[in-house]
Design an enzyme around this catalytic site. Structure first.
Site, short mmCIF file in Angstrom:
data_model
loop_
_atom_site.label_atom_id
_atom_site.label_comp_id
_atom_site.label_asym_id
_atom_site.label_seq_id
_atom_site.Cartn_x
_atom_site.Cartn_y
_atom_site.Cartn_z
N GLU A 337 -1.03 1.26 7.37
CA GLU A 337 -0.11 0.24 7.89
C GLU A 337 -0.91 -0.91 8.51
OE1 GLU A 337 2.49 2.10 10.69
OE2 GLU A 337 3.46 3.37 9.20
N CYS A 338 -0.57 -2.11 8.13
CA CYS A 338 -1.09 -3.35 8.71
C CYS A 338 -2.62 -3.34 8.78
CB CYS A 338 -0.45 -3.59 10.09
SG CYS A 338 -0.45 -5.35 10.56
N GLY A 339 -3.21 -3.11 9.96
CA GLY A 339 -4.66 -3.11 10.06
C GLY A 339 -5.31 -2.09 9.15
N MET A 342 -5.31 -3.54 5.73
CA MET A 342 -6.38 -4.53 5.61
C MET A 342 -7.74 -3.86 5.35
SD MET A 342 -5.01 -6.91 8.75
CE MET A 342 -6.54 -7.79 9.02
N GLY A 434 0.68 -0.87 3.13
CA GLY A 434 1.23 -2.22 3.27
C GLY A 434 1.18 -2.71 4.70
#
Length: 491
Positions: A337-339, A342, A434
């Site tokens: 998730e998110c970080g 990435m 994501g």
């Protein structure tokens, strides 16, 4: 059984009014008085609960009436409180600010109404005079359940406080329970995702202790305790399982590796608890400081955080990146998730444009945009049902200044107020990656699918090992990790 549970909501006129400072100071003051406080945070914020944890030394739970229905909200609250103590619930944004800034759902006021809590309003009055009266009068007029029980004036001198407090009480019949002076010692630094993390603030515990000492001098803490004890009654729930969770028979625990360090620290405690109730043993590890994944994992959870602040250190930890890539490529189930999402990319560019190599599982890079890419609540639906069955949705939140060249096309995210939608997420049967931060209790089947995939992965490992009797087998992730490290040395 219906029971009166002492508790109070610390809300505010607007964001930046000083809710977190007042909440942390109050928690520290209650601790010092032996009141056994427990903390909660309204809304989807990850960082404020970390400040609560610094004071109490125990996790702080999120209470969000968009993520959870009213019954579920009451369950989360009663399950996590100390019935001998006082609960302190920190609000979100302004008191009445809910979904999309216009709905009551998701607001601090809605949570206070569901949990029958009195509200202590924090008002930043710096630069204001008598104008504070019509402002407070408007909040009182809009308070249809008459929950606002008092106000604390923030960033005000003692002299002006002594002048204005009697006027507020006389004209508005609103108890003024004290004040905090404007003092840089009480200022908590922020960045684009909100407050800086607790470990980044030098001397935070001493700062909170001084704020609590000041509160004891300038705020009527005893009156706050009396107000909290007048909270309305709630039915104490059966704590065996949260409403809407599937009836899951505990299996032999699957081992889920959870990334948790300075770079990856955004987790909803309710999500982690649900995974444990569904049969997961959570094994925390650090992509920053450890060389490889823990052995014998059956799944990986990479949460959000600030990987961009530690991009160089993450880049240098080649063995961890290789270990994660190897685990994913051998089929280990994973959520990012998110970080964490990435971190799975080929590279990450920081705000200055410097490029750092990440795990290399997803092609493309993530990059800083200087503005919010997406912000606020979303409902997420998969285009091909895998993690989300029967066309169901899961609720979540996005708040990021970084974008990706490889956003994903597996899901549709939709804003609940405007209906605006966009494509996002990479999902297959065994992974879900994501930007959205998901709230698993809004669709427990999501977590159940992840646990089932982890069980299948564990069974395949076990079968493979039993088919090779007499051999000394190394752990799968370590063996594959060495192979990829060798490739990186020769690349």
């Amino acid at each position: 059984m219906k029971q009166n549970i002492p508790g109070i909501m610390i809300a505010a006129v607007k964001s930046g009014s000083g809710k977190t400072t007042v909440t942390c100071a109050l928690l520290e003051a209650l601790n010092a008085r032996g009141q056994k406080p427990c903390a909660f945070k309204c809304g989807p914020d990850y960082i404020d609960p970390m400040f609560h944890r610094e004071v109490l030394g125990v996790p702080s739970q999120n209470l969000d009436s968009f993520f959870a229905g009213e019954e579920q909200l009451r369950h989360i609250y009663t399950e996590n409180l100390d019935q001998e103590g006082i609960s302190v619930v920190e609000g979100v944004m302004g008191l009445y600010d809910g979904i999309g800034g216009i709905r009551e759902e998701g607001s601090a006021y809605h949570v206070a109404a569901v949990l029958q809590l009195p509200i202590l309003l924090v008002a930043d009055v710096y630069g204001m005079g008598r104008s504070i009266l019509p402002l407070l009068a408007g909040f009182l007029q809009y308070d249809k359940e008459k929950r606002i029980a008092g106000v604390i004036l923030n960033k005000i001198s003692k002299q002006f406080y002594q002048s204005i407090a009697p006027v507020i009480e006389e004209e508005l019949h609103l108890p003024v329970l004290g004040f905090l002076p404007k003092n840089p010692v009480f200022a908590l630094d922020s960045r684009y995702l909100g407050l800086k993390l607790p470990e980044e603030i030098e001397g935070l515990k001493q700062q909170i202790h001084r704020a609590a000492e000041m509160m004891e001098e300038t705020v009527n803490v005893e009156k706050i305790i009396e107000t909290a004890r007048r909270a309305g009654g709630l039915h104490i729930q059966n704590h065996s399982a949260p409403p809407c969770a599937p009836a899951v028979k505990r299996r032999g625990a699957v081992r889920i590796g959870v990334a948790r360090d300075e770079a990856f620290c955004f987790y909803y405690e309710a999500n982690l608890k649900l995974l444990e109730k569904m049969g997961a043993e959570l094994v925390f590890f650090s992509p920053l400081h450890e060389k490889e994944l823990p052995c014998s994992l059956d799944g990986i959870l990479l949460g959000g955080g600030y990987p961009e602040l530690y991009a160089e250190q993450l880049e240098r930890n080649i063995t961890m990146k290789t270990s994660i890539r190897s685990a994913v490529e051998t089929g280990m189930p994973s959520i990012a998730e998110c970080g964490g999402f990435m971190y799975l990319h080929e590279s990450l560019a920081d705000a200055e444009g410097t490029l750092y190599r990440m795990c290399g599982i997803l092609p493309g890079k993530c990059f800083y945009t200087g503005k919010l890419v997406h912000f606020g609540y979303i409902e997420l639906a998969e285009r091909t049902p895998l993690f989300l069955k029967d066309g169901s949705t899961i609720r979540g939140h996005e708040f990021h200044y970084y974008d990706s060249e490889n956003y994903g096309e597996s899901c549709t995210a939709r804003k609940p107020v405007t209906g605006r939608s966009w494509s996002c997420v990479h999902s297959e049967k065994n992974h879900f990656w994501g930007f959205p931060h998901l709230y698993y209790l809004s669709n427990p089947g999501f977590a159940e699918h992840f646990i089932q995939e982890a069980e299948r992965f564990r069974a395949r490992k076990s079968k493979k090992q039993t088919q090779q009797p007499g051999r000394i087998l190394f752990d799968l992730c370590n063996r594959e990790g060495r192979r990829y490290r060798s490739q990186e040395r020769h690349s």
